[in-house]
Design a protein around this motif. Sequence first.
Motif, PDB file in Angstrom:
ATOM      1  N   ALA A  74       0.826  -1.209   0.000  1.00  0.00           N
ATOM      2  CA  ALA A  74       0.000   0.000   0.000  1.00  0.00           C
ATOM      3  C   ALA A  74       0.864   1.263   0.000  1.00  0.00           C
ATOM      4  O   ALA A  74       2.014   1.256   0.457  1.00  0.00           O
ATOM      5  CB  ALA A  74      -0.932   0.006   1.204  1.00  0.00           C
ATOM      6  N   ARG A  75       0.305   2.365  -0.500  1.00  0.00           N
ATOM      7  CA  ARG A  75       1.004   3.641  -0.480  1.00  0.00           C
ATOM      8  C   ARG A  75       1.233   4.068   0.973  1.00  0.00           C
ATOM      9  O   ARG A  75       0.364   3.909   1.833  1.00  0.00           O
ATOM     10  CB  ARG A  75       0.214   4.718  -1.219  1.00  0.00           C
ATOM     11  CG  ARG A  75      -0.042   4.399  -2.682  1.00  0.00           C
ATOM     12  CD  ARG A  75      -0.502   5.636  -3.463  1.00  0.00           C
ATOM     13  NE  ARG A  75      -1.477   6.445  -2.748  1.00  0.00           N
ATOM     14  CZ  ARG A  75      -2.791   6.219  -2.746  1.00  0.00           C
ATOM     15  NH1 ARG A  75      -3.279   5.173  -3.413  1.00  0.00           N
ATOM     16  NH2 ARG A  75      -3.612   7.016  -2.102  1.00  0.00           N
ATOM     17  N   GLU A  76       2.401   4.633   1.231  1.00  0.00           N
ATOM     18  CA  GLU A  76       2.809   5.006   2.585  1.00  0.00           C
ATOM     19  C   GLU A  76       1.755   5.858   3.289  1.00  0.00           C
ATOM     20  O   GLU A  76       1.423   5.622   4.452  1.00  0.00           O
ATOM     21  CB  GLU A  76       4.139   5.779   2.515  1.00  0.00           C
ATOM     22  CG  GLU A  76       4.685   6.223   3.860  1.00  0.00           C
ATOM     23  CD  GLU A  76       5.377   5.102   4.617  1.00  0.00           C
ATOM     24  OE1 GLU A  76       5.429   5.175   5.855  1.00  0.00           O
ATOM     25  OE2 GLU A  76       5.863   4.154   3.969  1.00  0.00           O
ATOM     26  N   GLU A  77       1.208   6.844   2.567  1.00  0.00           N
ATOM     27  CA  GLU A  77       0.296   7.793   3.197  1.00  0.00           C
ATOM     28  C   GLU A  77      -1.064   7.182   3.539  1.00  0.00           C
ATOM     29  O   GLU A  77      -1.874   7.800   4.230  1.00  0.00           O
ATOM     30  CB  GLU A  77       0.100   9.027   2.314  1.00  0.00           C
ATOM     31  CG  GLU A  77      -0.640   8.793   1.003  1.00  0.00           C
ATOM     32  CD  GLU A  77       0.272   8.360  -0.137  1.00  0.00           C
ATOM     33  OE1 GLU A  77      -0.168   8.438  -1.290  1.00  0.00           O
ATOM     34  OE2 GLU A  77       1.429   7.958   0.145  1.00  0.00           O
ATOM     35  N   THR A  78      -1.335   5.966   3.064  1.00  0.00           N
ATOM     36  CA  THR A  78      -2.641   5.350   3.332  1.00  0.00           C
ATOM     37  C   THR A  78      -2.613   4.332   4.463  1.00  0.00           C
ATOM     38  O   THR A  78      -3.668   3.823   4.861  1.00  0.00           O
ATOM     39  CB  THR A  78      -3.174   4.637   2.072  1.00  0.00           C
ATOM     40  OG1 THR A  78      -2.344   3.481   1.790  1.00  0.00           O
ATOM     41  CG2 THR A  78      -3.171   5.570   0.874  1.00  0.00           C
ATOM     42  N   LEU A  79      -1.435   4.043   5.008  1.00  0.00           N
ATOM     43  CA  LEU A  79      -1.317   2.924   5.938  1.00  0.00           C
ATOM     44  C   LEU A  79      -2.063   3.138   7.252  1.00  0.00           C
ATOM     45  O   LEU A  79      -2.434   2.174   7.919  1.00  0.00           O
ATOM     46  CB  LEU A  79       0.158   2.639   6.224  1.00  0.00           C
ATOM     47  CG  LEU A  79       0.945   2.047   5.055  1.00  0.00           C
ATOM     48  CD1 LEU A  79       2.427   1.987   5.380  1.00  0.00           C
ATOM     49  CD2 LEU A  79       0.416   0.657   4.719  1.00  0.00           C
TER      50      LEU A  79
END
Length: 402
Positions: A74-79
């Motif tokens: 997953a994209r870092e900012e969505t974790l």
Amino acid sequence: MSHFDDPAVLDRFADLVVTFAVNLQPDQILAIGSEIGKEDLTRAIAASGYRHGARFVDVSYFDLHVKRARAEFAREETLGFVPSWYGERVLELGRQRCARVGLTGPAHPGLMEGLDQKRLSRDQLPALKEGGQVVNERTTNWTAVPCPTRAWAALVHPDLDPEDAWARLGEQILHVCRLDEVDPVAAWKERQTTLAGVAGRLTARRLDALRFRGEGTDLTVGLLPTSTWINASFSTIDGIVHMPNLPSEEIFTAPDPARVDGVVRSTKPLVVGGSIVRGLEVEFRGGRAVRIDAAENADVLRGYAARDEGAARLGEVALVDGDGRIGALDTVFFDTLLDENAASHIALGEAYSFSAGDEDQHRLNHSIIHIDFMIGGPGVDVDGLTPAGETIAVLRDGAWQV
């Protein structure tokens, strides 16, 4: 063959959970939080719920393989994102006065190995901050119970043949839950009466602080003027008495989150977010965890402790004596529910509001996390410090001194 291969044993365990631990009431909704790999006990508890009058049984399965995929891709900012309906479901369970059962124990140990631990710490599911809210609001009768799996058995007993490990873990779970008694409910009531007596005597002392001393540990935990010691027998706002942990061997209270100082070394591994943290050592100054080190996976706990202002402060301090059944097994279960009831422990994060009086509610710690880790054992002495500066013994070699 394990006891948990026997449908009759599963049904007896499920009935203890439903009728005693969570104390399901007629026409209540029963919510079960489970994982892929724990279907047999989940279904037994669901069936017991319906046999004992549940209006509906709502089962929610969490899949750790999906959690791993998120941490990996997953994209870092969505974790850190959590869908709003996850928390709303928990709050609605409270609004509708439901019963809740959670199944603990690792279904897939080691699944998170090889991942970036900092990324993994961003995703705290299946834990939800709303869970702490409904506990403090006392709107649900709830319990957490261990669910043995073959993978968990292999982790706990790696030196045994897989079938022998599976049989041994099942035997241990039944023992610590007192299912090997003719009347497990009576056995639990006797144990809880003992712990309630100790909790009452300790509360009456009105200690100013506790001091833990052992190998690698010298920690002073301040208490509030109205800190109240409680054993694991809770009551909802509607008067439904329930046992939030099965098994439970602890008494606990809310500490002063501004007065914790010293160094503490964990006496058992900690499982958090699917990762095993070994060799944990934490240093506190002025109530705050200023250093978190470990032999393995320190970044996971560091990530949790950085989530908000209260995440690096204590919300709970708990004492466990040597008369409980878990510690006597001398087994590391790699499951917080069991390991925390084998040894005294502290918890980073959210406090239980009902463990302090009204005048100290504004001083309690608040956080979206609540992470217990074990700091006690036969080699750790616990003393109480009075407001007058006197020192009194509380625990010595696992025996109560109060």
